[in-house]
Enzyme design. Structure first.
Site, PDB file in Angstrom:
ATOM      1  CE  LYS A  54       9.834   7.539  -4.158  1.00 23.93           C
ATOM      2  NZ  LYS A  54      10.506   7.141  -5.413  1.00 23.93           N
ATOM      3  N   GLY A 110       0.852  -1.179   0.000  1.00 25.74           N
ATOM      4  CA  GLY A 110       0.000   0.000   0.000  1.00 25.74           C
ATOM      5  C   GLY A 110       0.887   1.229   0.000  1.00 25.74           C
ATOM      6  NE  ARG A 154       6.101   9.100  -8.653  1.00 28.04           N
ATOM      7  CZ  ARG A 154       6.122   8.147  -7.727  1.00 28.04           C
ATOM      8  NH1 ARG A 154       5.014   7.501  -7.410  1.00 28.04           N
ATOM      9  NH2 ARG A 154       7.238   7.841  -7.103  1.00 28.04           N
ATOM     10  CG  ASP A 200       4.630  -3.173  -5.631  1.00 31.09           C
ATOM     11  OD1 ASP A 200       5.110  -4.285  -5.888  1.00 31.09           O
ATOM     12  OD2 ASP A 200       5.274  -2.279  -5.055  1.00 31.09           O
ATOM     13  NE  ARG A 215       9.454   5.900  -0.453  1.00 31.60           N
ATOM     14  CZ  ARG A 215      10.739   5.989  -0.771  1.00 31.60           C
ATOM     15  NH1 ARG A 215      11.550   6.733  -0.032  1.00 31.60           N
ATOM     16  NH2 ARG A 215      11.228   5.346  -1.809  1.00 31.60           N
TER      17      ARG A 215
END
Length: 482
Positions: A123, A100, A189, A265, A103
């Site tokens: 992030k 999951g 991001r 992931d 951070r």
């Protein structure tokens, strides 16, 4: 434009907070995420703002203050909710149900001027329910590396997420692989989607086909809108995803890029490249080049990337079988290899100057180019940069003139492969009209930037930052990629 050159106009409102944020993913409900709170940082220094992305959001860079970035993306004021997405994933071949957003979180979603939906995700913004033993933070060097990777890949034509901002946060972090305490950062991001292969894998693990179908409908509605009204939209979705991923890995391979951690992931459901950790660009053509020091068995080495992406798509079939017929899934995946090979050849021919020009010797030229790069072990990036820098119409006169001004040429000595390559390239050039030489020169410039992002280059950028807080070399390098 560096931060120092960016005007700080007085403006009572924050344009970044005044954007029309959408709740597309939030509307799916909390089966897919947890609401989280960001870390409160002791310091906020804006180190990077991506002015090139602001017009895509309908914003004039001249009217967005540095403080606007800090307020929105460092102090995280006037925005809620923040969503940490739930997902699982196969990590180095082993299934991990304890993943999951550990951070980061989904900050918000924006409809761009191109009518595409974009995710802003963080992030280094602090702990979440999925941080496990981690602190949820990002080192400043990690932030610098992600900014550089995204801008370099974008310049090289790779479909990639990009960093909208990077803020130094004033926290000292302890990391075993760096001198500690080390400086910290938080980045925003900007990407097409925050949804991963592992998002679907979690739903299969939980035995929730209803949630799988709900998420798949959402993905098609938002990111595959050309399929919404098709009666076989689910099968067509997977086939298009296969094509997108095949094209993406071909882009990596042509760029000489090794992602390093191709766990499921880290695979986007939109076929976009993202999450740049221990990545590296190959110094020479080496299929076994491995970017991550902890990848002991070279699972994710440079040459394995096409087969790993194929495998990840195959693994994704397991959760998708709840909605899509297995025959349709297998048929979609069967197109991967052909799509990859066609795209890789197309991209490499562009690097050699030939944009959408197919000729009888195309296969021979590509094969000979790869053989030369592999056997000689010359710098992969320098070869194409030198080819671009020294390209001349005189190359049509005789093979000996081809790349005779290159920095690589004197170091080669006697090389039959290189001599054969020069003869072939000379022969191909003479098949085109003299006027087309200008087109070839433009293609070489477009697809082969002079700057590269090899590890020594990154270290040369980081050294002045850590020693003298001198960011100018960083800004200068990023500017070469924009």
């Amino acid at each position: 434009m560096t931060l120092a050159e960016t005007p700080n106009y007085k403006n009572s409102s924050n344009p970044l907070l005044s954007l029309n944020y959408e709740s597309a993913l939030e509307s799916l409900g909390n089966d897919y995420y947890d609401e989280v709170a960001p870390e409160e940082f002791p310091q906020h220094i804006l180190r990077w703002r991506n002015n090139a992305l602001l017009p895509r959001l309908g914003l004039d860079p001249q009217l967005v203050k540095n403080e606007d970035f800090i307020t929105a993306f460092g102090k995280f004021q006037q925005r809620k909710p923040f969503l940490a997405l739930r997902y699982h994933g196969y990590q180095f071949g082993e299934y991990n149900p304890h993943l999951g957003d550990g951070r980061g979180f989904l900050y918000g979603q924006i409809r761009g001027k191109d009518h595409e939906l974009y995710d802003f995700s963080t992030k280094g913004s602090g702990r979440t329910p999925y941080s496990r033993a981690g602190d949820g933070m990002l080192t400043l060097k990690g932030g610098v590396r992600e900014v550089l990777a995204a801008e370099a890949l974008n310049r090289l034509g790779v479909r990639t997420s990009r960093c909208l901002s990077m803020i130094e946060t004033g926290l000292g972090l302890w990391r075993g692989d760096e001198p500690s305490p080390t400086r910290s950062s938080v980045i925003i991001r900007m990407s097409k989607s925050h949804i991963r292969f592992g998002t679907f894998e979690r739903l299969h693990y939980l035995k929730r086909p209803d949630l799988t179908k709900k998420l798949l409908d959402h993905v098609i509605e938002q990111y595959y809108q050309n399929l919404i009204n098709e009666h076989d939209k689910y099968a067509l979705f997977y086939a298009e995803l296969v094509q997108r991923v095949a094209e993406l890995v071909a882009q990596w391979m042509a760029a000489g890029f090794c992602h390093a951690v191709l766990n499921t992931d880290n695979m986007s459901i939109t076929g976009e490249s993202f999450d740049y950790g221990p990545y590296a660009f190959i110094p020479t053509y080496d299929l076994y080049f491995t970017a991550a020091y902890f990848d002991y068995y070279r699972r994710y080495c440079y040459g394995q990337q096409p087969s790993i992406c194929y495998l990840n798509l195959e693994i994704l079939q397991e959760p998708l079988k709840a909605v899509i017929d297995i025959g349709d899934l297998q048929n979609g995946l069967s197109k991967f290899t052909e799509c990859y090979q066609v795209e890789y050849q197309n991209l490499m021919l562009k690097k050699l100057g030939f944009d959408n020009l197919y000729f009888a010797e195309a296969d021979d030229l590509l094969e000979l180019t790869i053989t030369f790069l592999k056997d000689s072990q010359v710098s992969y990036h320098q070869f194409f940069a030198d080819m671009t820098r020294t390209f001349s119409s005189k190359w049509r006169d005789k093979p000996a003139f081809v790349m005779n001004d290159s920095e690589i040429f004197p170091a080669l000595g006697s090389s039959a492969v290189f001599d054969n390559w020069c003869v072939l390239y000379h022969r191909i050039l003479n098949k085109f009209d003299p006027e087309q030489m200008l087109i070839i020169a433009k293609n070489l410039t477009k697809y082969n930037p002079q700057a590269n992002l090899l590890r020594p280059v990154i270290e040369s950028i980081w050294e002045p930052i850590i020693e003298a807080d001198n960011w100018q070399p960083f800004y200068d390098l990023v500017q070469q990629f924009q």
